[in-house]
Scaffold this motif. Structure first.
Motif, PDB file in Angstrom:
ATOM      1  N   VAL A 120       0.839  -1.206   0.000  1.00 35.73           N
ATOM      2  CA  VAL A 120       0.000   0.000   0.000  1.00 35.73           C
ATOM      3  C   VAL A 120       0.872   1.253   0.000  1.00 35.73           C
ATOM      4  O   VAL A 120       0.609   2.205  -0.743  1.00 35.73           O
ATOM      5  N   VAL A 121       1.918   1.256   0.807  1.00 38.79           N
ATOM      6  CA  VAL A 121       2.821   2.411   0.853  1.00 38.79           C
ATOM      7  C   VAL A 121       3.462   2.627  -0.509  1.00 38.79           C
ATOM      8  O   VAL A 121       3.550   3.767  -0.995  1.00 38.79           O
ATOM      9  N   LEU A 122       3.891   1.555  -1.149  1.00 38.31           N
ATOM     10  CA  LEU A 122       4.520   1.697  -2.467  1.00 38.31           C
ATOM     11  C   LEU A 122       3.527   2.135  -3.537  1.00 38.31           C
ATOM     12  O   LEU A 122       3.906   2.820  -4.490  1.00 38.31           O
ATOM     13  N   LEU A 123       2.274   1.737  -3.395  1.00 33.38           N
ATOM     14  CA  LEU A 123       1.282   2.177  -4.377  1.00 33.38           C
ATOM     15  C   LEU A 123       0.903   3.638  -4.180  1.00 33.38           C
ATOM     16  O   LEU A 123       0.531   4.315  -5.139  1.00 33.38           O
TER      17      LEU A 123
ATOM     18  N   ILE B 226       7.297  -3.316  -5.939  1.00 35.59           N
ATOM     19  CA  ILE B 226       5.863  -3.603  -5.874  1.00 35.59           C
ATOM     20  C   ILE B 226       5.631  -5.090  -6.093  1.00 35.59           C
ATOM     21  O   ILE B 226       4.870  -5.731  -5.350  1.00 35.59           O
ATOM     22  N   TRP B 227       6.285  -5.663  -7.081  1.00 37.60           N
ATOM     23  CA  TRP B 227       6.099  -7.084  -7.372  1.00 37.60           C
ATOM     24  C   TRP B 227       6.711  -7.960  -6.287  1.00 37.60           C
ATOM     25  O   TRP B 227       6.245  -9.082  -6.055  1.00 37.60           O
ATOM     26  N   THR B 228       7.728  -7.473  -5.598  1.00 41.78           N
ATOM     27  CA  THR B 228       8.279  -8.204  -4.461  1.00 41.78           C
ATOM     28  C   THR B 228       7.238  -8.311  -3.357  1.00 41.78           C
ATOM     29  O   THR B 228       7.074  -9.373  -2.736  1.00 41.78           O
ATOM     30  N   CYS B 229       6.509  -7.226  -3.100  1.00 36.67           N
ATOM     31  CA  CYS B 229       5.440  -7.250  -2.097  1.00 36.67           C
ATOM     32  C   CYS B 229       4.322  -8.199  -2.506  1.00 36.67           C
ATOM     33  O   CYS B 229       3.823  -8.973  -1.676  1.00 36.67           O
ATOM     34  N   VAL B 230       3.930  -8.161  -3.760  1.00 37.29           N
ATOM     35  CA  VAL B 230       2.872  -9.053  -4.249  1.00 37.29           C
ATOM     36  C   VAL B 230       3.311 -10.506  -4.106  1.00 37.29           C
ATOM     37  O   VAL B 230       2.536 -11.372  -3.664  1.00 37.29           O
ATOM     38  N   THR B 231       4.564 -10.788  -4.428  1.00 36.62           N
ATOM     39  CA  THR B 231       5.089 -12.144  -4.293  1.00 36.62           C
ATOM     40  C   THR B 231       5.133 -12.569  -2.832  1.00 36.62           C
ATOM     41  O   THR B 231       4.800 -13.712  -2.495  1.00 36.62           O
ATOM     42  N   GLY B 232       5.532 -11.663  -1.944  1.00 36.91           N
ATOM     43  CA  GLY B 232       5.551 -11.973  -0.515  1.00 36.91           C
ATOM     44  C   GLY B 232       4.173 -12.310   0.017  1.00 36.91           C
ATOM     45  O   GLY B 232       4.008 -13.252   0.811  1.00 36.91           O
ATOM     46  N   ILE B 233       3.171 -11.570  -0.426  1.00 38.38           N
ATOM     47  CA  ILE B 233       1.787 -11.859  -0.009  1.00 38.38           C
ATOM     48  C   ILE B 233       1.359 -13.220  -0.558  1.00 38.38           C
ATOM     49  O   ILE B 233       0.772 -14.037   0.157  1.00 38.38           O
ATOM     50  N   GLY B 234       1.659 -13.476  -1.814  1.00 38.00           N
ATOM     51  CA  GLY B 234       1.291 -14.762  -2.419  1.00 38.00           C
ATOM     52  C   GLY B 234       1.955 -15.937  -1.719  1.00 38.00           C
ATOM     53  O   GLY B 234       1.301 -16.946  -1.416  1.00 38.00           O
ATOM     54  N   PHE B 235       3.249 -15.837  -1.450  1.00 36.62           N
ATOM     55  CA  PHE B 235       3.940 -16.912  -0.749  1.00 36.62           C
ATOM     56  C   PHE B 235       3.445 -17.057   0.684  1.00 36.62           C
ATOM     57  O   PHE B 235       3.440 -18.152   1.242  1.00 36.62           O
TER      58      PHE B 235
END
Length: 53
Positions: free
Chosen positions: A16-19, A31-40
């Motif tokens: 959210v902060v990055l967005l 941003i994609w690192t955060c999305v990947t962290g949430i997915g994992f």
């Protein structure tokens, strides 16, 4: 399980902060690192809750 949930929440806050404060174009991979962290995190939560045979 609580540890995984806290990790997912931290990744979500970072996303959210990055967005809100968009990084420079060469750092948009954050941003994609955060999305990947949430997915994992959700994958890990599923693996922990899965019944063992």
């Amino acid at each position: 399980m609580a540890t995984i949930a806290v990790g997912i929440a931290l990744w979500a806050v970072a996303l959210v902060v990055l967005l809100i404060f968009r990084p420079a174009p060469e750092n948009e991979w954050w941003i994609w690192t955060c999305v990947t962290g949430i997915g994992f995190g959700f994958l890990g939560m599923w693996l922990v809750r899965r019944p063992r045979s």
